[in-house]
Motif scaffolding. Structure first.
Motif, PDB file in Angstrom:
ATOM      1  N   MET A 237       0.716  -1.196   0.134  1.00 47.51           N
ATOM      2  CA  MET A 237       0.019   0.030  -0.028  1.00 47.51           C
ATOM      3  C   MET A 237       0.747   1.307  -0.010  1.00 47.51           C
ATOM      4  N   GLU A 238       2.146   1.145  -0.160  1.00 48.58           N
ATOM      5  CA  GLU A 238       3.059   2.274  -0.048  1.00 48.58           C
ATOM      6  C   GLU A 238       3.061   2.902  -1.016  1.00 48.58           C
ATOM      7  N   GLY A 239       2.865   2.242  -2.221  1.00 48.76           N
ATOM      8  CA  GLY A 239       2.731   2.662  -3.691  1.00 48.76           C
ATOM      9  C   GLY A 239       1.642   3.610  -3.871  1.00 48.76           C
ATOM     10  N   PRO A 240       1.600   4.424  -5.094  1.00 48.45           N
ATOM     11  CA  PRO A 240       0.214   4.997  -5.323  1.00 48.45           C
ATOM     12  C   PRO A 240      -1.131   4.213  -5.174  1.00 48.45           C
ATOM     13  N   THR A 241      -2.125   4.918  -4.894  1.00 42.76           N
ATOM     14  CA  THR A 241      -3.173   4.143  -4.575  1.00 42.76           C
ATOM     15  C   THR A 241      -3.589   3.445  -5.838  1.00 42.76           C
ATOM     16  N   PRO A 242      -3.766   4.259  -7.034  1.00 42.42           N
ATOM     17  CA  PRO A 242      -4.028   3.411  -8.164  1.00 42.42           C
ATOM     18  C   PRO A 242      -3.332   2.299  -8.741  1.00 42.42           C
ATOM     19  N   VAL A 243      -1.949   2.450  -8.090  1.00 42.55           N
ATOM     20  CA  VAL A 243      -1.311   0.945  -8.390  1.00 42.55           C
ATOM     21  C   VAL A 243      -1.937  -0.359  -7.251  1.00 42.55           C
ATOM     22  N   SER A 244      -2.222   0.258  -6.172  1.00 42.07           N
ATOM     23  CA  SER A 244      -3.006  -0.466  -5.170  1.00 42.07           C
ATOM     24  C   SER A 244      -4.236  -1.303  -5.977  1.00 42.07           C
ATOM     25  N   ALA A 245      -4.979  -0.512  -6.540  1.00 42.76           N
ATOM     26  CA  ALA A 245      -5.941  -0.955  -7.087  1.00 42.76           C
ATOM     27  C   ALA A 245      -5.569  -2.078  -8.220  1.00 42.76           C
ATOM     28  N   LEU A 246      -4.757  -1.667  -8.922  1.00 44.63           N
ATOM     29  CA  LEU A 246      -4.443  -2.471 -10.211  1.00 44.63           C
ATOM     30  C   LEU A 246      -4.094  -3.730  -9.426  1.00 44.63           C
ATOM     31  N   ILE A 247      -2.944  -3.708  -8.639  1.00 45.00           N
ATOM     32  CA  ILE A 247      -2.378  -5.050  -8.013  1.00 45.00           C
ATOM     33  C   ILE A 247      -3.678  -5.894  -7.257  1.00 45.00           C
ATOM     34  N   HIS A 248      -4.447  -5.223  -6.534  1.00 48.91           N
ATOM     35  CA  HIS A 248      -5.328  -5.966  -5.758  1.00 48.91           C
ATOM     36  C   HIS A 248      -6.529  -6.451  -6.581  1.00 48.91           C
ATOM     37  N   ALA A 249      -6.827  -5.862  -7.768  1.00 50.19           N
ATOM     38  CA  ALA A 249      -8.258  -5.981  -8.444  1.00 50.19           C
ATOM     39  C   ALA A 249      -7.752  -6.854  -9.694  1.00 50.19           C
ATOM     40  N   ALA A 250      -6.994  -6.641 -10.495  1.00 49.10           N
ATOM     41  CA  ALA A 250      -6.782  -7.087 -11.619  1.00 49.10           C
ATOM     42  C   ALA A 250      -5.610  -7.834 -12.447  1.00 49.10           C
ATOM     43  N   THR A 251      -4.594  -7.492 -11.631  1.00 47.73           N
ATOM     44  CA  THR A 251      -3.281  -7.824 -12.005  1.00 47.73           C
ATOM     45  C   THR A 251      -2.668  -9.019 -11.142  1.00 47.73           C
ATOM     46  N   MET A 252      -1.423  -8.339 -10.406  1.00 48.67           N
ATOM     47  CA  MET A 252      -0.634  -9.525  -9.486  1.00 48.67           C
ATOM     48  C   MET A 252      -1.190 -10.563  -8.601  1.00 48.67           C
ATOM     49  N   VAL A 253      -2.186 -10.026  -7.938  1.00 41.95           N
ATOM     50  CA  VAL A 253      -2.737 -11.142  -6.858  1.00 41.95           C
ATOM     51  C   VAL A 253      -3.596 -12.009  -7.647  1.00 41.95           C
ATOM     52  N   ALA A 254      -4.417 -11.649  -8.506  1.00 49.65           N
ATOM     53  CA  ALA A 254      -5.256 -12.446  -9.507  1.00 49.65           C
ATOM     54  C   ALA A 254      -4.446 -13.373 -10.180  1.00 49.65           C
ATOM     55  N   ALA A 255      -3.152 -13.094 -10.426  1.00 48.48           N
ATOM     56  CA  ALA A 255      -2.252 -14.170 -11.300  1.00 48.48           C
ATOM     57  C   ALA A 255      -2.456 -15.535 -10.777  1.00 48.48           C
ATOM     58  N   GLY A 256      -2.131 -15.570  -9.533  1.00 49.42           N
ATOM     59  CA  GLY A 256      -2.009 -16.807  -8.808  1.00 49.42           C
ATOM     60  C   GLY A 256      -3.355 -18.006  -8.853  1.00 49.42           C
ATOM     61  N   VAL A 257      -4.274 -17.074  -8.683  1.00 50.73           N
ATOM     62  CA  VAL A 257      -5.698 -17.842  -8.727  1.00 50.73           C
ATOM     63  C   VAL A 257      -6.134 -18.276 -10.281  1.00 50.73           C
ATOM     64  N   TYR A 258      -5.534 -17.414 -11.155  1.00 49.45           N
ATOM     65  CA  TYR A 258      -5.760 -17.626 -12.508  1.00 49.45           C
ATOM     66  C   TYR A 258      -4.912 -18.844 -12.997  1.00 49.45           C
ATOM     67  N   MET A 259      -3.559 -19.054 -12.525  1.00 51.69           N
ATOM     68  CA  MET A 259      -2.680 -19.798 -13.020  1.00 51.69           C
ATOM     69  C   MET A 259      -3.212 -21.174 -12.356  1.00 51.69           C
ATOM     70  N   LEU A 260      -3.759 -21.165 -11.178  1.00 52.38           N
ATOM     71  CA  LEU A 260      -4.335 -22.518 -10.555  1.00 52.38           C
ATOM     72  C   LEU A 260      -5.436 -22.971 -11.359  1.00 52.38           C
ATOM     73  N   CYS A 261      -6.277 -22.117 -11.812  1.00 55.81           N
ATOM     74  CA  CYS A 261      -7.509 -22.434 -12.817  1.00 55.81           C
ATOM     75  C   CYS A 261      -6.837 -22.961 -13.896  1.00 55.81           C
ATOM     76  N   ARG A 262      -5.918 -22.221 -14.663  1.00 51.04           N
ATOM     77  CA  ARG A 262      -5.105 -22.843 -16.039  1.00 51.04           C
ATOM     78  C   ARG A 262      -4.638 -24.226 -15.709  1.00 51.04           C
ATOM     79  N   VAL A 263      -4.093 -24.595 -14.870  1.00 50.79           N
ATOM     80  CA  VAL A 263      -3.013 -25.807 -14.667  1.00 50.79           C
ATOM     81  C   VAL A 263      -3.654 -26.685 -13.631  1.00 50.79           C
ATOM     82  N   PHE A 264      -5.288 -26.684 -13.493  1.00 53.24           N
ATOM     83  CA  PHE A 264      -5.958 -27.423 -12.573  1.00 53.24           C
ATOM     84  C   PHE A 264      -5.605 -28.929 -13.016  1.00 53.24           C
ATOM     85  N   PHE A 265      -5.658 -29.200 -14.195  1.00 56.45           N
ATOM     86  CA  PHE A 265      -5.509 -30.663 -14.665  1.00 56.45           C
ATOM     87  C   PHE A 265      -4.405 -31.429 -14.032  1.00 56.45           C
ATOM     88  N   LEU A 266      -3.352 -30.711 -13.581  1.00 55.12           N
ATOM     89  CA  LEU A 266      -2.160 -31.226 -12.968  1.00 55.12           C
ATOM     90  C   LEU A 266      -2.510 -31.487 -11.365  1.00 55.12           C
TER      91      LEU A 266
END
Length: 605
Positions: A237-266
């Protein structure tokens, strides 16, 4: 459509490079290029989704460029375009576009305005690489690029020590998880001889897949901030607030969940699923408890994100049979429910973070909710959109979060009663801490001069809030289903109980009464259960001592005794023997006679 796919992928990269090498000197041109790139990617994504029916079984083209050919390894830069990636593309480019526009107002006075937009474009490009990757190697490359981008943006104000430290903390914490991710990729390649998702999905699961799947999940533990690697996300949260929104909503933290869904067959059908489910459930509950006693408006939302990510990871681990009520993106109930909640959460959490940014901007960068109050009358557009986001996050009926939360609770109820009960408890806590945040920040009377003189943010900042308010309400209706009456009853009781309890405690409160009422429990929640302190102790007392011991072993035993000892012994023996080589014939005759005498004595004795 192949050209459209490549343009979606490459436009943000072109933007980042263009700003970096030429447009950096002009703020308007830099912002215009960055916004045009992400909006262009969004429009092309919308066109691709609209034309999805042209492809058999909803599958799109798979454009590829050969990159690496070695004996036993073939790696392409390929774009996997299917229902899962299309949904994620819509989230990343759509929400990303609005955050770019919001940044125009929020960052307008920053001296590094152009650099900020260059980093934003790089971040979007990195995330799109993860979404579109059709093999593990490509995904891992962009996985690391997302880590670099987050480092640059979290530490954007690098002259601020707390921001620089937060960036380093995020980067290093993620490297721990990514080490496991890399080991998992190597294990998969060694076992199956391929890193392509399409090839691997056709292989039957083996015992190895459980271990490989869990190691790959370690990457998601880092990126999606699951326990015990969750500690970096609140500090981000020390970064600019729009960065916080981007990280928390649509990019970085969502990447882990998306990756799990993509490789769920494994991981499907392996022991790793249960471990993933419990890690997600524990993270969800723990983060919700931490949020209850935070006072920084952004940190409350950060711990809320941790908790909701735990929901998503938990339901992926639960799996379950497909249900006709779900999206049918992956044909697994758990992953469908996770992607459903990821999508709705992206909209209302982005709106909440941008709403928090609007509040911080109006209150002269004050972030303590106990120094706010009375903003309802002074910031009506921010107030109403923040209320919508709060209702959606709490899972109030008729808002998008209600439908996606019900999908998660339905899977949990069918697959694991203990995790279902944890999920219901988290729903109570979510409503409690969000009601607390809303009442303290927006209602009552102003508690500071900044709050008293706050004014509504400019249109360039409130327009994205108004746009995000629409999907925060209606996104859930695209997946309406009739929940089990018991689940619906439990969900409604959780919302009502949490809201009434928070209202009774915080309505017109001037300070937080929980520390007095709960004592040690409140201190533990406020201190985030001392995870950072425990890690610091481990570093200071255990890691440092192990490092000193390793230094002693290396310096005195390996380098000293073994390496220098062998060298010294040889050198000493050489020096002694050299004394006998004088070049004097009388000396040689003496040693010859002495040697002969010694042999005779030995032979005759």
């Amino acid at each position: 459509m192949e050209l459209a796919a490549w343009l979606i992928f490459l436009l943000p990269l072109i933007s980042a490079v263009t700003i970096g090498i030429g447009a950096f000197r002009s703020k308007p041109i830099s912002a215009g290029i960055s916004i045009a790139a992400v909006v262009g990617s969004f429009i092309l994504t919308f066109v691709m989704v609209a034309n999805g029916s042209e492809f058999p079984d909803g599958q799109g083209p798979s454009p590829k460029v050969s990159w690496l050919r070695l004996d036993g390894l073939s790696v392409d830069i390929g774009l996997k375009i299917d229902g899962l990636s299309k949904l994620m593309l819509c989230v990343v480019t759509g929400v990303g576009s609005l955050i770019h526009i919001f940044s125009l107002g929020y960052m307008k006075e920053d001296r590094d305005f152009s650099r900020y937009f260059a980093f934003l474009s790089l971040f979007i490009f990195s995330m799109l690489g993860i979404v579109l990757a059709d093999n593990f190697v490509m995904m891992f490359i962009f996985w690391e690029l997302v880590g670099v981008s987050s480092y640059l943006l979290i530490g954007f104000w690098f002259d601020k020590p707390s921001a620089a430290d937060a960036a380093k903390k995020a980067f290093m914490t993620n490297r721990v998880g990514d080490f496991g991710f890399l080991l998992g990729i190597l294990m998969v390649w060694a076992a199956f001889g391929s890193v392509s998702f399409d090839v691997l999905e056709k292989e039957k699961a083996t015992v190895l897949c459980g271990l490989a799947g869990f190691l790959i999940f370690c990457g998601a533990i880092g990126k999606s901030a699951q326990a015990p690697l969750h500690v970096w996300l609140p500090d981000a949260m020390e970064g600019p607030t729009p960065v916080s929104a981007l990280i928390h909503a649509a990019t970085m933290v969502a990447a882990g969940v998306y990756m799990l869904c993509r490789v769920f067959f494994l991981i499907e059908g392996t022991w790793a699923m249960e471990a993933i489910a419990w890690i997600g459930g524990i993270t969800s509950l723990m983060a919700a408890l931490m949020a209850v006693q935070q006072d920084d408006i952004k940190r409350i939302l950060a711990y809320s994100t941790l908790s909701q990510l735990g929901y998503m990871v938990m339901v992926v681990g639960l799996g379950g049979e497909t249900n006709s009520d779900y999206y049918k993106i992956t044909n697994v109930a758990g992953t469908d429910a996770a992607m459903f909640h990821l999508t709705t959460h992206a909209f209302f959490k982005a709106m909440l973070f941008l709403g928090a940014g609007s509040v911080i901007y109006a209150c002269h960068h004050e972030q303590d909710i106990w120094k706010m109050g009375g903003l309802r009358r002074r910031m009506p557009r921010t107030y109403w959109t923040f209320l919508i986001g709060t209702l959606a996050l709490c899972g109030v009926p008729l808002f998008s979060g209600f439908f996606s939360k019900e999908a998660i609770l339905t899977v949990a109820y069918k697959e694991s009663m203990p995790l279902f009960l944890i999920a219901v408890a988290v729903a109570v806590l979510t409503t409690f801490y969000m009601t607390r945040l809303f009442l303290v920040a927006f209602c009552g009377e102003p508690r500071s001069k900044h709050a008293e003189h706050a004014k509504e943010s400019p249109v360039v900042m409130t327009l994205p809030l108004l746009i995000l308010a629409v999907p925060s309400v209606v996104a859930g209706y695209f997946n309406m289903h009739a929940p089990d009456p018991l689940i619906l009853f439990a969900s409604l009781i959780a919302v009502v109980f949490g809201a009434l309890l928070a209202n009774s405690i915080y309505r017109n409160a001037t300070d937080d009464p929980l520390p007095v009422r709960l004592g040690f429990i409140a201190r533990a929640m406020k201190a985030r259960f001392w995870f950072d302190e425990i890690y610091q102790w481990f570093i200071d007392k255990v890691q440092e001592r192990l490092a000193k011991l390793a230094d002693i072993i290396d310096r005195w035993i390996i380098a000293g005794l073994l390496v220098r000892g062998a060298h010294g012994s040889t050198e000493f023996a050489g020096r002694v023997l050299r004394l006998a080589q004088t070049g004097n014939l009388q000396t040689y005759a003496f040693w010859f006679a002495a040697g002969l005498a010694a042999v005779l004595v030995f032979a005759l004795s």
